[in-house]
Design a protein around this motif. Sequence first.
Motif, PDB file in Angstrom:
ATOM      1  N   ALA A  57     -41.553  25.936 -20.853  1.00  0.00           N
ATOM      2  CA  ALA A  57     -41.017  26.424 -21.879  1.00  0.00           C
ATOM      3  C   ALA A  57     -41.592  26.064 -23.262  1.00  0.00           C
ATOM      4  CB  ALA A  57     -39.524  26.342 -22.032  1.00  0.00           C
ATOM      5  N   GLN A  58     -41.986  24.664 -23.461  1.00  0.00           N
ATOM      6  CA  GLN A  58     -42.649  24.287 -24.571  1.00  0.00           C
ATOM      7  C   GLN A  58     -43.860  24.723 -24.711  1.00  0.00           C
ATOM      8  OE1 GLN A  58     -42.414  20.070 -24.298  1.00  0.00           O
ATOM      9  NE2 GLN A  58     -40.076  19.845 -24.585  1.00  0.00           N
ATOM     10  N   THR A  59     -44.685  24.908 -23.683  1.00  0.00           N
ATOM     11  CA  THR A  59     -45.959  25.527 -23.797  1.00  0.00           C
ATOM     12  C   THR A  59     -46.003  26.907 -24.116  1.00  0.00           C
ATOM     13  OG1 THR A  59     -46.891  24.011 -22.050  1.00  0.00           O
ATOM     14  CG2 THR A  59     -48.121  25.977 -22.509  1.00  0.00           C
ATOM     15  N   LEU A  60     -45.074  27.815 -23.775  1.00  0.00           N
ATOM     16  CA  LEU A  60     -45.215  29.286 -23.865  1.00  0.00           C
ATOM     17  C   LEU A  60     -44.473  29.465 -25.394  1.00  0.00           C
ATOM     18  CD1 LEU A  60     -45.556  32.072 -23.199  1.00  0.00           C
ATOM     19  CD2 LEU A  60     -43.446  31.932 -21.668  1.00  0.00           C
ATOM     20  N   ALA A  61     -43.781  28.575 -25.607  1.00  0.00           N
ATOM     21  CA  ALA A  61     -43.113  28.831 -27.045  1.00  0.00           C
ATOM     22  C   ALA A  61     -43.875  28.463 -27.874  1.00  0.00           C
ATOM     23  CB  ALA A  61     -41.902  28.056 -27.397  1.00  0.00           C
ATOM     24  N   SER A  62     -44.892  27.581 -28.017  1.00  0.00           N
ATOM     25  CA  SER A  62     -45.870  27.065 -28.602  1.00  0.00           C
ATOM     26  C   SER A  62     -46.963  28.330 -28.888  1.00  0.00           C
ATOM     27  CB  SER A  62     -46.639  25.646 -28.443  1.00  0.00           C
ATOM     28  OG  SER A  62     -47.394  25.972 -27.255  1.00  0.00           O
ATOM     29  N   PHE A  63     -47.204  29.148 -27.893  1.00  0.00           N
ATOM     30  CA  PHE A  63     -48.082  30.199 -28.121  1.00  0.00           C
ATOM     31  C   PHE A  63     -47.297  31.400 -28.860  1.00  0.00           C
ATOM     32  CE2 PHE A  63     -49.838  29.182 -23.426  1.00  0.00           C
ATOM     33  CZ  PHE A  63     -50.543  28.018 -23.885  1.00  0.00           C
ATOM     34  N   ALA A  64     -46.028  31.358 -28.559  1.00  0.00           N
ATOM     35  CA  ALA A  64     -45.380  32.706 -29.398  1.00  0.00           C
ATOM     36  C   ALA A  64     -45.293  32.123 -30.978  1.00  0.00           C
ATOM     37  CB  ALA A  64     -44.170  32.926 -28.747  1.00  0.00           C
ATOM     38  N   ALA A  65     -45.371  30.876 -31.091  1.00  0.00           N
ATOM     39  CA  ALA A  65     -45.232  30.226 -32.504  1.00  0.00           C
ATOM     40  C   ALA A  65     -46.381  30.636 -33.251  1.00  0.00           C
ATOM     41  CB  ALA A  65     -44.740  28.950 -32.467  1.00  0.00           C
ATOM     42  N   ARG A  66     -47.528  30.831 -32.661  1.00  0.00           N
ATOM     43  CA  ARG A  66     -48.756  31.431 -33.403  1.00  0.00           C
ATOM     44  C   ARG A  66     -48.347  32.618 -34.268  1.00  0.00           C
ATOM     45  NH1 ARG A  66     -53.731  29.061 -32.206  1.00  0.00           N
ATOM     46  NH2 ARG A  66     -53.333  27.169 -31.277  1.00  0.00           N
ATOM     47  N   ASP A  67     -47.529  33.464 -33.743  1.00  0.00           N
ATOM     48  CA  ASP A  67     -47.222  34.591 -34.631  1.00  0.00           C
ATOM     49  C   ASP A  67     -46.300  34.232 -35.681  1.00  0.00           C
ATOM     50  OD1 ASP A  67     -46.388  37.017 -35.798  1.00  0.00           O
ATOM     51  OD2 ASP A  67     -45.812  37.902 -33.883  1.00  0.00           O
ATOM     52  N   GLU A  68     -46.600  33.753 -36.776  1.00  0.00           N
ATOM     53  CA  GLU A  68     -45.897  33.080 -37.819  1.00  0.00           C
ATOM     54  C   GLU A  68     -44.886  34.205 -38.625  1.00  0.00           C
ATOM     55  OE1 GLU A  68     -48.600  31.188 -40.468  1.00  0.00           O
ATOM     56  OE2 GLU A  68     -49.374  29.682 -39.095  1.00  0.00           O
TER      57      GLU A  68
END
Length: 327
Positions: A57-68
């Motif tokens: 979950a942390q990995t995937l959420a970090s990818f999504a967070a690239r969309d600021e």
Amino acid sequence: MTDQLKLTGPADLLGYIPHMLGGAPMESFVVQTATAGALGATIRVDAPMGADPEGFAQTLASFAARDETATATYVIVYTDETSTDERFPYAAHLTALGNELATARMPVRKAYLVTGTHWAAYGTTERNPLSQITDSNANATLTYLGSAPTADVYNPALLGNWVEPVRVPERTEHSLTEARQAWAALLDTTGTPDRETGRAVAAWFQDPFIRDFLMADTITTNTGRIIDVLLGKFNGCPDWSRVDRAEAAAFELMKLVPEGQRAPMLTLMGWIQWLKGSGTHADRYLKLAAEDLPGYRLAVLLHELIGNVYIADVAKDPATAYKRPTT
């Protein structure tokens, strides 16, 4: 891409996603970011299988967070795996992902489950037919505009084996310069190369050292370090039209060589699909490269990289990510 597209329900959202990814996901988690009235980045990773829910979950959420700019998300689980009650596969992973996305201030609006036989709002007993997705307004509109998520440009049976193998040139400073100039000229023009030029470029691709330079030269915004370029790390937004021409050129070059010499071009195509964010097509091309020339090292390494849920930096950032043409 969505200027002419109106999403009116979940079937439209589920019909939209394969067009963004370049293919229908299988055994995958997809996070679709969103802001008020608009969709953002579409992020796909392999289903977690035995992965720790929190770490996944942390990995995937970090990818999504690239969309600021994102203020919300949708999560879609594509799988034919079943849980003990046959309705809620990967429930722990989805719960953990929801918590991480909420912490990142992009809470999950809705979660959906798509299997090989039906789709449903995740956690419900629904069994909606997949035809609702294929018949959706989003799928119809994007298909009409020219997007083809299931297109596959490689069919080995159609290429044949009636051509002679190309002779790998001696690796010299002069041959490297000549190869890079020929490849640049090919990418800077439209149309297909003539047979002599095409076979010469295909021959240069057979040398791993020269091949790496040619792949790096496909990206005009590279950092100068080949390893960084191959790992999807370079400055700015690539010239995606040039990248598209490189993919088309790789297919044309494969017509000019027999089996056993197509692996470099298949690897190039797989790498390009990965840069574009389509792990499904990348996986297929890289597997075909390893079949064409068993153990082809770069294809094997890239396949392992993608299998470890590594997403190219260029595909994570909405400002640099590939926008699939629709007109």
